[in-house]
Design a protein around this motif. Structure first.
Motif, PDB file in Angstrom:
ATOM      1  N   ALA A 250      -3.965   9.278  -9.146  1.00 14.17           N
ATOM      2  CA  ALA A 250      -3.417   9.299  -7.785  1.00 14.17           C
ATOM      3  C   ALA A 250      -1.908   9.455  -7.743  1.00 14.17           C
ATOM      4  O   ALA A 250      -1.352   9.807  -6.695  1.00 14.17           O
ATOM      5  CB  ALA A 250      -3.821   8.017  -7.051  1.00 14.17           C
ATOM      6  N   GLY A 251      -1.240   9.171  -8.863  1.00 14.35           N
ATOM      7  CA  GLY A 251       0.215   9.249  -8.876  1.00 14.35           C
ATOM      8  C   GLY A 251       0.884   8.144  -8.096  1.00 14.35           C
ATOM      9  O   GLY A 251       2.020   8.305  -7.634  1.00 14.35           O
ATOM     10  N   ARG A 252       0.199   7.021  -7.960  1.00 12.60           N
ATOM     11  CA  ARG A 252       0.735   5.872  -7.215  1.00 12.60           C
ATOM     12  C   ARG A 252       0.375   4.598  -7.950  1.00 12.60           C
ATOM     13  O   ARG A 252      -0.686   4.486  -8.576  1.00 12.60           O
ATOM     14  CB  ARG A 252       0.151   5.800  -5.798  1.00 12.60           C
ATOM     15  N   ALA A 253       1.250   3.592  -7.876  1.00 18.24           N
ATOM     16  CA  ALA A 253       0.959   2.287  -8.455  1.00 18.24           C
ATOM     17  C   ALA A 253      -0.150   1.606  -7.656  1.00 18.24           C
ATOM     18  O   ALA A 253      -0.405   1.928  -6.485  1.00 18.24           O
ATOM     19  CB  ALA A 253       2.215   1.427  -8.479  1.00 18.24           C
ATOM     20  N   LEU A 254      -0.793   0.648  -8.297  1.00 23.60           N
ATOM     21  CA  LEU A 254      -1.985   0.033  -7.725  1.00 23.60           C
ATOM     22  C   LEU A 254      -1.732  -0.596  -6.353  1.00 23.60           C
ATOM     23  O   LEU A 254      -2.513  -0.372  -5.412  1.00 23.60           O
ATOM     24  CB  LEU A 254      -2.527  -1.026  -8.696  1.00 23.60           C
ATOM     25  N   ALA A 255      -0.674  -1.387  -6.215  1.00 26.57           N
ATOM     26  CA  ALA A 255      -0.456  -2.117  -4.959  1.00 26.57           C
ATOM     27  C   ALA A 255      -0.212  -1.183  -3.774  1.00 26.57           C
ATOM     28  O   ALA A 255      -0.886  -1.312  -2.738  1.00 26.57           O
ATOM     29  CB  ALA A 255       0.691  -3.116  -5.121  1.00 26.57           C
ATOM     30  N   PRO A 256       0.724  -0.229  -3.841  1.00 29.62           N
ATOM     31  CA  PRO A 256       0.889   0.675  -2.696  1.00 29.62           C
ATOM     32  C   PRO A 256      -0.318   1.570  -2.465  1.00 29.62           C
ATOM     33  O   PRO A 256      -0.638   1.912  -1.319  1.00 29.62           O
ATOM     34  CB  PRO A 256       2.135   1.489  -3.047  1.00 29.62           C
ATOM     35  N   LEU A 257      -1.021   1.937  -3.547  1.00 26.61           N
ATOM     36  CA  LEU A 257      -2.217   2.765  -3.382  1.00 26.61           C
ATOM     37  C   LEU A 257      -3.303   2.001  -2.633  1.00 26.61           C
ATOM     38  O   LEU A 257      -3.942   2.540  -1.711  1.00 26.61           O
ATOM     39  CB  LEU A 257      -2.725   3.200  -4.760  1.00 26.61           C
ATOM     40  N   LEU A 258      -3.519   0.730  -2.994  1.00 33.63           N
ATOM     41  CA  LEU A 258      -4.495  -0.091  -2.281  1.00 33.63           C
ATOM     42  C   LEU A 258      -4.085  -0.266  -0.824  1.00 33.63           C
ATOM     43  O   LEU A 258      -4.925  -0.211   0.082  1.00 33.63           O
ATOM     44  CB  LEU A 258      -4.638  -1.451  -2.965  1.00 33.63           C
ATOM     45  N   SER A 259      -2.795  -0.470  -0.591  1.00 32.30           N
ATOM     46  CA  SER A 259      -2.296  -0.609   0.773  1.00 32.30           C
ATOM     47  C   SER A 259      -2.627   0.620   1.614  1.00 32.30           C
ATOM     48  O   SER A 259      -3.142   0.508   2.731  1.00 32.30           O
ATOM     49  CB  SER A 259      -0.780  -0.836   0.751  1.00 32.30           C
ATOM     50  N   GLU A 260      -2.346   1.795   1.057  1.00 24.85           N
ATOM     51  CA  GLU A 260      -2.506   3.040   1.807  1.00 24.85           C
ATOM     52  C   GLU A 260      -3.965   3.416   2.017  1.00 24.85           C
ATOM     53  O   GLU A 260      -4.334   3.923   3.084  1.00 24.85           O
ATOM     54  CB  GLU A 260      -1.783   4.175   1.078  1.00 24.85           C
ATOM     55  N   ARG A 261      -4.800   3.179   1.011  1.00 20.41           N
ATOM     56  CA  ARG A 261      -6.166   3.681   1.067  1.00 20.41           C
ATOM     57  C   ARG A 261      -7.159   2.708   1.695  1.00 20.41           C
ATOM     58  O   ARG A 261      -8.167   3.146   2.243  1.00 20.41           O
ATOM     59  CB  ARG A 261      -6.643   4.055  -0.347  1.00 20.41           C
ATOM     60  N   ILE A 262      -6.886   1.398   1.592  1.00 20.63           N
ATOM     61  CA  ILE A 262      -7.866   0.425   2.075  1.00 20.63           C
ATOM     62  C   ILE A 262      -7.233  -0.675   2.919  1.00 20.63           C
ATOM     63  O   ILE A 262      -7.678  -0.959   4.035  1.00 20.63           O
ATOM     64  CB  ILE A 262      -8.651  -0.189   0.888  1.00 20.63           C
ATOM     65  N   TRP A 263      -6.189  -1.333   2.391  1.00 18.09           N
ATOM     66  CA  TRP A 263      -5.729  -2.584   2.985  1.00 18.09           C
ATOM     67  C   TRP A 263      -5.276  -2.413   4.429  1.00 18.09           C
ATOM     68  O   TRP A 263      -5.706  -3.155   5.316  1.00 18.09           O
ATOM     69  CB  TRP A 263      -4.629  -3.202   2.127  1.00 18.09           C
ATOM     70  N   GLN A 264      -4.415  -1.442   4.690  1.00 17.81           N
ATOM     71  CA  GLN A 264      -3.936  -1.255   6.059  1.00 17.81           C
ATOM     72  C   GLN A 264      -5.088  -0.937   7.007  1.00 17.81           C
ATOM     73  O   GLN A 264      -5.098  -1.386   8.161  1.00 17.81           O
ATOM     74  CB  GLN A 264      -2.902  -0.136   6.111  1.00 17.81           C
ATOM     75  N   ALA A 265      -6.070  -0.185   6.526  1.00 16.42           N
ATOM     76  CA  ALA A 265      -7.144   0.297   7.387  1.00 16.42           C
ATOM     77  C   ALA A 265      -8.138  -0.779   7.788  1.00 16.42           C
ATOM     78  O   ALA A 265      -8.846  -0.629   8.793  1.00 16.42           O
ATOM     79  CB  ALA A 265      -7.872   1.447   6.702  1.00 16.42           C
ATOM     80  N   ILE A 266      -8.252  -1.879   7.022  1.00 14.48           N
ATOM     81  CA  ILE A 266      -9.203  -2.932   7.405  1.00 14.48           C
ATOM     82  C   ILE A 266      -8.591  -3.913   8.396  1.00 14.48           C
ATOM     83  O   ILE A 266      -9.270  -4.840   8.841  1.00 14.48           O
ATOM     84  CB  ILE A 266      -9.762  -3.682   6.173  1.00 14.48           C
ATOM     85  N   GLY A 267      -7.311  -3.725   8.748  1.00 12.78           N
ATOM     86  CA  GLY A 267      -6.679  -4.586   9.739  1.00 12.78           C
ATOM     87  C   GLY A 267      -6.480  -6.009   9.285  1.00 12.78           C
ATOM     88  O   GLY A 267      -6.879  -6.955   9.988  1.00 12.78           O
ATOM     89  N   PRO A 268      -5.851  -6.228   8.121  1.00 11.91           N
ATOM     90  CA  PRO A 268      -5.718  -7.595   7.609  1.00 11.91           C
ATOM     91  C   PRO A 268      -4.728  -8.417   8.412  1.00 11.91           C
ATOM     92  O   PRO A 268      -3.874  -7.889   9.130  1.00 11.91           O
ATOM     93  CB  PRO A 268      -5.210  -7.364   6.172  1.00 11.91           C
ATOM     94  N   ALA A 269      -4.836  -9.733   8.250  1.00 12.85           N
ATOM     95  CA  ALA A 269      -3.909 -10.636   8.922  1.00 12.85           C
ATOM     96  C   ALA A 269      -2.542 -10.630   8.253  1.00 12.85           C
ATOM     97  O   ALA A 269      -1.515 -10.778   8.921  1.00 12.85           O
ATOM     98  CB  ALA A 269      -4.477 -12.055   8.931  1.00 12.85           C
TER      99      ALA A 269
END
Length: 409
Positions: A250-269
Motif C-alpha cells: 500500500a505504500g503506507r504505514a500501518l496506523a495511517p493506513l488503518l485510519s484511512e481504510r477502516i477506522w474513520q469509516a466506522i465512526g469511532p468515538a
C-alpha cells in the motif's frame, strides 16, 4: 456443571484498591515498569494507560461524526450462567473474570454495557492479539483493491525477507498461521522468540550493552523448519509479517493506513493507537488500543459483512472466508476448547458449522461475532495470567447464556 447457585465471594481488587499508581507521586513499589507492566497486579492499571509506558502512534478517527449506537437495554446482570461449580449471575461472572468493560450488541442495538476497575466509555484499552484480527480486516481491504497478491512468495513482496524462513511462504499461509517458520510462542520466557519480540517492540527493556533491535530485525532471523502450508500453529509474529507485506504493497504505514481504510469509516468515538518500536513500526500482533464501543463497532463491521456507513470497506467474500476455516488443520491444544474450531485470516472460528468467530487476546480480550443470532460482544479484561482456561470457559458459557436469553438458542 451443577444447578446449585454459588454463594457470593469477594470480587478481584481494582487497580485503585490495590494502590497502583495512587498518590502524588505513587510509591515506587506501586509503579509499573517495563519488567512487570503487563503482569498482575500492575496490568489492572497499565492496560488502560499503555501510552504512559510505551511509545505509540495514533490511528486518527478523522473529523466525521461518531457513528450512532442505538440502545435497547436488557436486564442481564442477574442472568443465570451455568458454570462447572454451579450457577452464577452474569454480573458476578464478569467480576470474577477480571472484566474492565463488557458490551452486548443484538440486532444492531446495545442491550447491555458495563464498566469495572475504573474504566469508562472514553478509556482506551489494550487489546493484545485482538490487534491481529484488526490487521486481518485491513489486509482484506487492501486485497479488495487488487494490489495484494495472496499467493506470491513473500520475498517477492518484501525483498528483505529473501534470507529468512518467510521467503517462500505466501501471505495466504501467513494469514492462516500455516507457514513453516519456527517461532516459540512462550510468554515471558527468557530467550524465547516471543520475548525477543517483546524486547524489540519496546514492551520489555533491552539487555544492557546490546544495541536495540526492532520487530523486523527479529523477523529476518527466523528459520523455516517445516514445509509451508501445513497444520495451524499459533505464532504472533505471523501478523507482523503480514503487516509488513500490507504496508509495502500500500505504500503506507500501518496506523495511517488503518485510519484511512477502516477506522474513520466506522465512526469511532476516539483515535485509537498502536505501540511502536524504535523504528516507528507498529506492533501489529498485539499493540492496538481503543475504546470498548469502538471494538464493538469493529465487530459490527464484521457482522455487516465488511460494510459501514454505506461503504463496503472490506469485501464480502473476505468476511465470508473468515468464517469458513478448515477444522482438519486445527489440532491440539486449540481443538480441545473448540472441537469444531478453525482459524482463518487472523480470526478464530469457534464453530465451523455455525460460523461464529472471535478476535481473541491474552489476559481476556475478546470481540465475538455470531451473524446467525445477530450478536456482537466485546470484552476487555485484566486477567492475572496470559492464558487461563477456566476464565475462557466461563466467558464463553456467559456468551452462550446471553445468546440463548436474547435469541432462544
Amino acid at each position: 456443571m451443577t444447578n446449585a447457585t454459588l454463594p457470593p465471594k469477594p470480587a478481584p481488587k481494582t487497580a485503585r484498591q490495590l494502590g497502583i499508581m495512587q498518590g502524588f507521586p505513587p510509591p515506587p513499589e506501586k509503579r509499573p515498569t517495563l519488567e512487570n507492566w503487563d503482569l498482575a497486579p500492575f496490568n489492572r492499571w497499565s492496560f488502560q494507560n499503555v501510552r504512559s509506558l510505551i511509545p505509540t502512534v495514533d490511528v486518527f478517527r478523522g473529523f466525521g461524526p461518531e457513528a450512532r449506537l442505538d440502545e435497547a437495554p436488557e436486564p442481564l446482570d442477574d442472568l443465570s450462567v451455568p458454570l462447572d461449580a454451579g450457577r452464577v449471575p452474569l454480573g458476578r461472572v464478569l467480576a470474577d473474570t477480571y472484566t474492565d468493560g463488557f458490551l452486548v450488541m443484538h440486532r444492531d442495538r446495545v442491550v447491555f454495557e458495563r464498566y469495572f476497575n475504573g474504566m469508562a466509555p472514553e478509556t482506551l484499552h489494550l487489546s493484545q492479539s485482538v490487534a491481529k484480527s484488526v490487521v486481518g480486516l485491513l489486509a482484506g481491504a487492501v486485497h479488495g483493491d487488487g494490489r495484494l497478491d495472496l499467493d506470491a512468495p513473500l520475498a517477492d513482496v518484501v525483498p528483505e525477507m529473501r534470507g529468512c524462513g518467510y521467503a517462500g511462504a505466501t501471505l495466504d499461509q501467513v494469514l492462516d498461521m500455516r507457514s513453516g517458520v519456527r517461532f516459540t510462542e512462550d510468554y515471558n520466557t527468557p530467550g524465547s522468540d516471543m520475548t525477543r519480540i517483546d524486547i524489540a517492540s519496546g514492551w520489555r527493556p533491552h539487555d544492557r550493552g546490546q544495541a536495540p533491535t526492532t520487530i523486523r530485525d527479529v523477523i529476518l532471523t527466523l528459520p523455516q523448519v517445516r514445509p509451508h502450508g501445513g497444520m495451524f500453529d499459533y505464532r504472533s509474529i505471523e501478523t507482523d509479517v503480514a503487516a509488513w507485506a500490507v504496508e509495502r504493497t500500500a505504500g503506507r504505514a500501518l496506523a495511517p493506513l488503518l485510519s484511512e481504510r477502516i477506522w474513520q469509516a466506522i465512526g469511532p468515538a476516539r483515535d485509537a493507537y498502536f505501540t511502536v518500536d524504535t523504528a516507528g513500526t507498529a506492533l501489529a500482533d498485539g499493540g492496538f488500543n481503543a475504546t470498548l464501543r469502538d471494538y464493538a463497532r469493529l465487530g459490527r463491521l464484521v457482522r455487516n459483512r465488511g460494510r459501514a456507513g454505506g461503504v463496503q470497506l472490506v469485501p464480502e467474500p473476505w468476511i465470508d472466508a473468515m468464517r469458513q476455516g478448515d477444522p482438519s488443520v486445527f489440532g491440539e491444544p486449540w481443538s480441545l476448547a473448540s472441537p469444531r474450531g478453525a482459524y482463518r485470516r487472523f480470526w478464530w472460528i469457534r464453530d465451523a458449522c455455525r460460523g461464529d468467530i472471535c478476535a481473541v487476546g491474552v489476559f481476556g480480550q475478546l470481540i465475538y461475532v455470531d451473524p446467525e443470532s445477530d450478536l456482537v460482544i466485546a470484552k476487555l479484561s485484566t486477567w492475572p495470567d496470559f492464558l487461563m482456561a477456566e476464565l475462557t470457559r466461563d466467558t464463553f458459557r456467559a456468551i452462550d447464556a446471553i445468546r440463548a436469553a436474547l435469541t432462544d438458542g
